[in-house]
Design a protein around this motif. Structure first.
Motif, PDB file in Angstrom:
ATOM      1  N   PHE A   8      69.942  -1.846  -9.625  1.00  0.00           N
ATOM      2  CA  PHE A   8      71.079  -2.379  -8.856  1.00  0.00           C
ATOM      3  C   PHE A   8      72.394  -2.354  -9.658  1.00  0.00           C
ATOM      4  N   GLN A   9      72.333  -1.929 -10.901  1.00  0.00           N
ATOM      5  CA  GLN A   9      73.521  -1.793 -11.761  1.00  0.00           C
ATOM      6  C   GLN A   9      74.255  -3.110 -11.988  1.00  0.00           C
ATOM      7  N   VAL A  10      73.515  -4.171 -12.255  1.00  0.00           N
ATOM      8  CA  VAL A  10      74.172  -5.462 -12.485  1.00  0.00           C
ATOM      9  C   VAL A  10      73.777  -6.123 -13.803  1.00  0.00           C
ATOM     10  N   THR A  11      73.042  -5.401 -14.667  1.00  0.00           N
ATOM     11  CA  THR A  11      72.580  -6.032 -15.919  1.00  0.00           C
ATOM     12  C   THR A  11      73.721  -6.378 -16.863  1.00  0.00           C
ATOM     13  N   ASP A  12      74.905  -5.781 -16.635  1.00  0.00           N
ATOM     14  CA  ASP A  12      76.046  -6.106 -17.523  1.00  0.00           C
ATOM     15  C   ASP A  12      76.407  -7.582 -17.499  1.00  0.00           C
ATOM     16  N   LYS A  13      76.083  -8.281 -16.399  1.00  0.00           N
ATOM     17  CA  LYS A  13      76.503  -9.684 -16.281  1.00  0.00           C
ATOM     18  C   LYS A  13      75.341 -10.674 -16.352  1.00  0.00           C
ATOM     19  N   VAL A  14      74.100 -10.181 -16.329  1.00  0.00           N
ATOM     20  CA  VAL A  14      72.967 -11.098 -16.199  1.00  0.00           C
ATOM     21  C   VAL A  14      72.329 -11.389 -17.565  1.00  0.00           C
ATOM     22  N   VAL A  15      72.108 -12.668 -17.838  1.00  0.00           N
ATOM     23  CA  VAL A  15      71.503 -13.110 -19.098  1.00  0.00           C
ATOM     24  C   VAL A  15      70.287 -13.979 -18.808  1.00  0.00           C
ATOM     25  N   PHE A  16      69.166 -13.652 -19.437  1.00  0.00           N
ATOM     26  CA  PHE A  16      67.987 -14.519 -19.392  1.00  0.00           C
ATOM     27  C   PHE A  16      68.251 -15.649 -20.382  1.00  0.00           C
ATOM     28  N   ASP A  17      68.383 -16.887 -19.878  1.00  0.00           N
ATOM     29  CA  ASP A  17      68.841 -18.012 -20.694  1.00  0.00           C
ATOM     30  C   ASP A  17      67.862 -19.170 -20.516  1.00  0.00           C
ATOM     31  N   LEU A  18      67.112 -19.490 -21.571  1.00  0.00           N
ATOM     32  CA  LEU A  18      66.066 -20.513 -21.452  1.00  0.00           C
ATOM     33  C   LEU A  18      66.597 -21.930 -21.302  1.00  0.00           C
ATOM     34  N   SER A  19      67.911 -22.113 -21.465  1.00  0.00           N
ATOM     35  CA  SER A  19      68.450 -23.471 -21.304  1.00  0.00           C
ATOM     36  C   SER A  19      68.819 -23.769 -19.853  1.00  0.00           C
ATOM     37  N   LEU A  20      68.773 -22.754 -18.984  1.00  0.00           N
ATOM     38  CA  LEU A  20      69.121 -22.995 -17.583  1.00  0.00           C
ATOM     39  C   LEU A  20      67.971 -23.734 -16.885  1.00  0.00           C
ATOM     40  N   ALA A  21      68.274 -24.894 -16.296  1.00  0.00           N
ATOM     41  CA  ALA A  21      67.193 -25.686 -15.688  1.00  0.00           C
ATOM     42  C   ALA A  21      67.426 -25.951 -14.197  1.00  0.00           C
ATOM     43  N   ARG A  22      68.628 -26.259 -13.774  1.00  0.00           N
ATOM     44  CA  ARG A  22      68.985 -26.632 -12.385  1.00  0.00           C
ATOM     45  C   ARG A  22      68.264 -27.895 -11.915  1.00  0.00           C
ATOM     46  N   GLY A  23      69.063 -28.774 -11.293  1.00  0.00           N
ATOM     47  CA  GLY A  23      68.573 -30.116 -10.995  1.00  0.00           C
ATOM     48  C   GLY A  23      67.577 -30.250  -9.850  1.00  0.00           C
ATOM     49  N   LEU A  24      67.717 -29.436  -8.796  1.00  0.00           N
ATOM     50  CA  LEU A  24      66.955 -29.727  -7.580  1.00  0.00           C
ATOM     51  C   LEU A  24      65.446 -29.576  -7.750  1.00  0.00           C
ATOM     52  N   ASP A  25      64.750 -30.415  -7.017  1.00  0.00           N
ATOM     53  CA  ASP A  25      63.296 -30.483  -7.129  1.00  0.00           C
ATOM     54  C   ASP A  25      62.579 -29.263  -6.552  1.00  0.00           C
ATOM     55  N   TYR A  26      63.188 -28.631  -5.539  1.00  0.00           N
ATOM     56  CA  TYR A  26      62.369 -27.721  -4.738  1.00  0.00           C
ATOM     57  C   TYR A  26      62.155 -26.322  -5.300  1.00  0.00           C
ATOM     58  N   TYR A  27      62.803 -25.976  -6.404  1.00  0.00           N
ATOM     59  CA  TYR A  27      62.610 -24.626  -6.957  1.00  0.00           C
ATOM     60  C   TYR A  27      61.209 -24.445  -7.535  1.00  0.00           C
ATOM     61  N   THR A  28      60.659 -23.240  -7.338  1.00  0.00           N
ATOM     62  CA  THR A  28      59.296 -22.976  -7.810  1.00  0.00           C
ATOM     63  C   THR A  28      59.202 -21.731  -8.698  1.00  0.00           C
ATOM     64  N   GLY A  29      60.225 -20.889  -8.729  1.00  0.00           N
ATOM     65  CA  GLY A  29      60.154 -19.669  -9.532  1.00  0.00           C
ATOM     66  C   GLY A  29      61.476 -19.397 -10.217  1.00  0.00           C
ATOM     67  N   ILE A  30      61.973 -18.201 -10.007  1.00  0.00           N
ATOM     68  CA  ILE A  30      63.238 -17.780 -10.608  1.00  0.00           C
ATOM     69  C   ILE A  30      64.373 -18.721 -10.202  1.00  0.00           C
ATOM     70  N   ILE A  31      65.254 -19.044 -11.158  1.00  0.00           N
ATOM     71  CA  ILE A  31      66.465 -19.825 -10.859  1.00  0.00           C
ATOM     72  C   ILE A  31      67.649 -19.118 -11.508  1.00  0.00           C
ATOM     73  N   TYR A  32      68.852 -19.309 -10.950  1.00  0.00           N
ATOM     74  CA  TYR A  32      70.021 -18.664 -11.547  1.00  0.00           C
ATOM     75  C   TYR A  32      71.293 -19.428 -11.245  1.00  0.00           C
ATOM     76  N   GLU A  33      72.295 -19.126 -12.022  1.00  0.00           N
ATOM     77  CA  GLU A  33      73.567 -19.822 -11.901  1.00  0.00           C
ATOM     78  C   GLU A  33      74.639 -18.887 -12.446  1.00  0.00           C
ATOM     79  N   ALA A  34      75.741 -18.755 -11.716  1.00  0.00           N
ATOM     80  CA  ALA A  34      76.839 -17.916 -12.193  1.00  0.00           C
ATOM     81  C   ALA A  34      77.970 -18.793 -12.688  1.00  0.00           C
ATOM     82  N   VAL A  35      78.519 -18.454 -13.851  1.00  0.00           N
ATOM     83  CA  VAL A  35      79.643 -19.218 -14.397  1.00  0.00           C
ATOM     84  C   VAL A  35      80.792 -18.281 -14.716  1.00  0.00           C
ATOM     85  N   LEU A  36      82.013 -18.798 -14.531  1.00  0.00           N
ATOM     86  CA  LEU A  36      83.190 -18.038 -14.953  1.00  0.00           C
ATOM     87  C   LEU A  36      83.389 -18.279 -16.434  1.00  0.00           C
TER      88      LEU A  36
END
Lengths: 517, 517
Positions: free
Chosen positions: A319-347
């Motif tokens: 998809f040609q988007v790896t320039d912006k994507v980082v696998f980051d083990l500190s990303l957690a996200r608050g909501l209870d309902y997530y079960t797999g992959i999670i992500y967040e975009a920051v400026l």
């Protein structure tokens, strides 16, 4: 004083002081109280409150919107429309349909979905009938919609306002009423393909909105849980430790560790182990390395998450988007309902937006620029629809939500700072006259233009001054003026003037139907 | 038992029985109670209620939307989008800007604006802080917005949901959450020009939506009030008699008269006088005739209204809309805030819409077609903004609201009955393959298409069957399929197939950038 009188007196005294506190507390041990009776008491107290408000005499009417909300003026609406069009185009390019749900849901629909954040839900007053709450996000209503209509696959977007009784920080785009722009893919598919498309969409939207540099962090709830397990976090503390890890974008590691150890009772050793992992960032290589990690590879969950992470990155490359994507083990996200992959975009570009020169901005350096932060987030939630289904049938889902209010804030500041004027109407031509008593002729020509589909305006005055008609064009960016006069009417023509250059075409034929439709 | 213990006991006893009623009532005479203290008590009681609710045990979860509300599925959304586009185009053609206001307002902002209908307002629960209500219409928030921002002239539209705790009749398009599409002109202008433009807009929108025959009734509050005065209605009964007259579209004259005389205490003579006037309908000629009417011409107010009505019709002639507009003395409209011209558009073609063949329709003859009724309404309200201004400065306003839910109902039934399929996505091309192991190649081509701005879809499966890929195109109306195979990949081409005709172009060059942007 008889007993009844004394009783009344005492309740009054309690209200004025603090003794009523004891009274209400003691109700808890009082058997046989029904909800209906409490309702009645509450109604009486609130009626009393209303009377107090009403009887206050000099009641000052406050002319404002509710706390944490705002009006959008025409300029802001023009910017909002532009942003929405960009986002909707992207969603449509990816083949999404759209749905809409009511602004309020049965209270029980929202119950138990948001963990600690449930306290931020707006409830409606109990006016008889159902207990209702304003929606807190678009994801839970979406899951309710799928379960209710037995839909097992759909790709949909939904743009609507949601409500949170949070502490507003309006200069930074944090409101109690705010828009969410959600895109979700529901259905049983081969792993990571829809997940990768969601990230592609975030990449496209943030690029097209031209907000400056950004980064998309990804992680996986299974990797987090596996990490917690191998670090020695007790299973019942996974979610609460996860909430603490989620604060790493606002707090230092020391403070986060402190909260884990001193507030949440984690061992210092476990916390330090977590600290090593959550400092890691990378791409597909990091996922490969962690699959070899002696400790982490002991967790089946973590391994499943890491394998999927590798797969995800392979699709992200296509998809040609790896320039912006980082696998980051500190990303957690608050909501209870997530079960797999999670992500967040920051400026990531700090201070690119020039601050508007206002007293407010001058007084507080911290408010000078729109603070950089999360502008999109999401993840996989395979269990949520099942919570609504009477037979607990699961519908796997993955989605993303664009945090549009921050985008608005940035775009507004940009517009403020730019010399270019934001037009709030699309009027193409103003029908004007320099002479008196031509109202009827002006209205006639305007009617012809409207009937031909041309966006046209005319002043609602019998004899407006030419200058004020031209001024209106300047103010609202109308490019053309059609000027009528006795001579033009005799000749069956109109004088057409370009507002910006003052160029004039003196004898345009009076046929609107030749104009654009 | 000490005093404190006895006190607690007594409050408990009060809650279980009825004695607390006395207690709360007696609070009214108790000085020094503050609103904050009441808030605290209410919060405690409600917490107690929540605890009681939680312990109820076998609670049956109901999967539904709140009473009187509905979800919009993708098909309904496609229709909604089409209708909105027609309406917005018209508003923009007339040079309107748009604004937005929050879904809730301070309760006091809405207080005293809606007369008897105030009981239908949704209040939010008092969760501490401000008392809030959901907006009941868009007009009052608009007036609040003007006063708050000291705006003295604007032409704006606002399309948003409003909320009324009314008895829903969803088959006839009456909901508790529903859209309003409002267009209003605020400002001090020469009489009747903006008023006439509002009617022109109603005419344009209803014509373009193609809903069948319609009529726009107009009247004037001043003519009504003058009529009531000369018929001998006491001044304090004007509003309530006006409400009764407003029922003439649903009730016979006999029933209306009965309500006036027997419920509202009007003399039979006065009622009969009114009866003569409200049976009158016409155009400019009727206004001229009534200006000569011996009785009615005694009222200055009525004469002012009738002169303006004549002027209005002269502008309506220029706007070419007199074919649909009727001056109708029975039109009253319920809302308190109107001060001049009022109007309402009704569909007059009964049963033009074929009924969908469903058990529901077969069982109830009354439900067979969408019932004909009011689809737009509005009028002049010169006093409303002044109610919000601290110095009571007036801003004259006139506007119209399109009752869009009935329009939706009709359009939906039309779509049901039509053979033509409603598309819910805009996808132009599906990237497919007949062979296995080509996921990566499919994703690559799809990426190229997306990057070139083409709306494209791909199945989220490693090895989908060609048939199921083609079936998806049929189902969702995708016109083209790009089919990849080993041979095509070798040749650097793609097979392009038109779904409807099954025509194929075997060797399209694999360059998405040549496609449309």
């Amino acid at each position: 004083m008889n007993m009844l009188g004394m009783f009344s007196f005492r309740v009054c005294a309690g209200l004025v002081g603090c003794r009523i506190g004891i009274c209400v507390r003691s109700l808890r041990s009082c058997p046989g109280i029904t909800v209906a009776q409490i309702d009645e008491e509450v109604a009486k107290l609130l009626e009393l409150k209303a009377q107090l408000g009403g009887d206050d005499g000099k009641h000052q009417f406050v002319l404002k919107t509710a706390k944490g909300t705002r009006d959008y003026n025409p300029k802001q609406m023009a910017i909002r429309e532009k942003v929405f069009n960009t986002i909707i185009s992207c969603f449509k390019r990816h083949g999404a349909e759209t749905i809409d749900t009511p602004v309020f849901e049965l209270k029980e629909t929202l119950t138990g979905k948001y963990g600690e954040d449930s306290k931020l839900i707006y409830d409606l007053k109990d006016q008889g009938g159902e207990l209702l709450s304003l929606r807190y996000d678009l994801t839970v209503p979406f899951a309710r919609y799928l379960a209710m209509n037995k839909i097992t696959n759909i790709k949909r977007y939904h743009i609507a306002k949601v409500y949170r009784r949070d502490n507003p920080a309006m200069t930074r785009g944090r409101y109690r009423e705010f828009y969410q722009c959600d895109f979700d893919i529901a259905g049983q598919y081969d792993p990571m393909i829809p997940d990768a498309e969601c990230l592609k969409i975030v990449h496209e939207i943030l690029s097209e909105l031209d907000l400056g540099e950004f980064r998309i962090k990804v992680n996986d709830r299974r990797i987090l849980d596996g990490m917690f397990a191998v670090c020695g976090v007790p299973a019942d503390k996974f979610r609460t430790i996860c909430s603490t890890v989620d604060k790493l974008d606002k707090m230092s590691w020391e403070d986060v560790k402190n909260e884990m150890v001193n507030e949440k009772g984690l061992s210092e050793e476990a916390a330090d182990h977590i600290g090593e992992y959550v400092s890691l960032q990378g791409g597909m290589d990091l996922a490969e390395r962690l699959l070899q990690d002696q400790k982490l590879s002991q967790s089946k969950e973590a391994c499943a998450g890491l394998s999927d992470m590798k797969l995800l990155f392979s699709y992200l490359q296509i998809f040609q988007v790896t320039d912006k994507v980082v696998f980051d083990l500190s990303l957690a996200r608050g909501l209870d309902y997530y079960t797999g992959i999670i992500y967040e975009a920051v400026l990531t570009q700090v201070g690119v937006v020039p601050a508007p020169v206002s007293t407010e901005a001058q007084n507080g350096a911290a408010e000078e620029t729109v603070s950089v932060g999360s502008v999109a987030g999401g993840g996989r939630y395979d269990g949520l629809v099942g919570m609504f289904d009477p037979k607990s049938r699961k519908v796997p889902c993955v989605g993303v939500s664009i945090g549009i209010e921050r985008v608005f804030s940035i775009m507004e500041q940009k517009a403020e700072a730019s010399a270019e004027k934001v037009r709030t109407t699309e009027v193409q031509v103003m029908v004007a006259s320099a002479q008196k008593n031509l109202l009827e002729e002006r209205l006639k020509l305007t009617t012809e233009l409207w009937n031909a589909g041309i966006k046209a305006e005319v002043m609602y005055k019998k004899n407006p001054k030419l200058l004020s008609q031209l001024q209106h064009c300047e103010d609202s960016g109308i490019p053309l003026v059609a000027i009528l006069g006795e001579q033009e009417l005799k000749d069956g023509v109109v004088k057409l003037r370009t507002v910006a250059t003052r160029e004039e075409v003196p004898k345009c034929p009076l046929r609107a139907s030749t104009g654009q439709q």
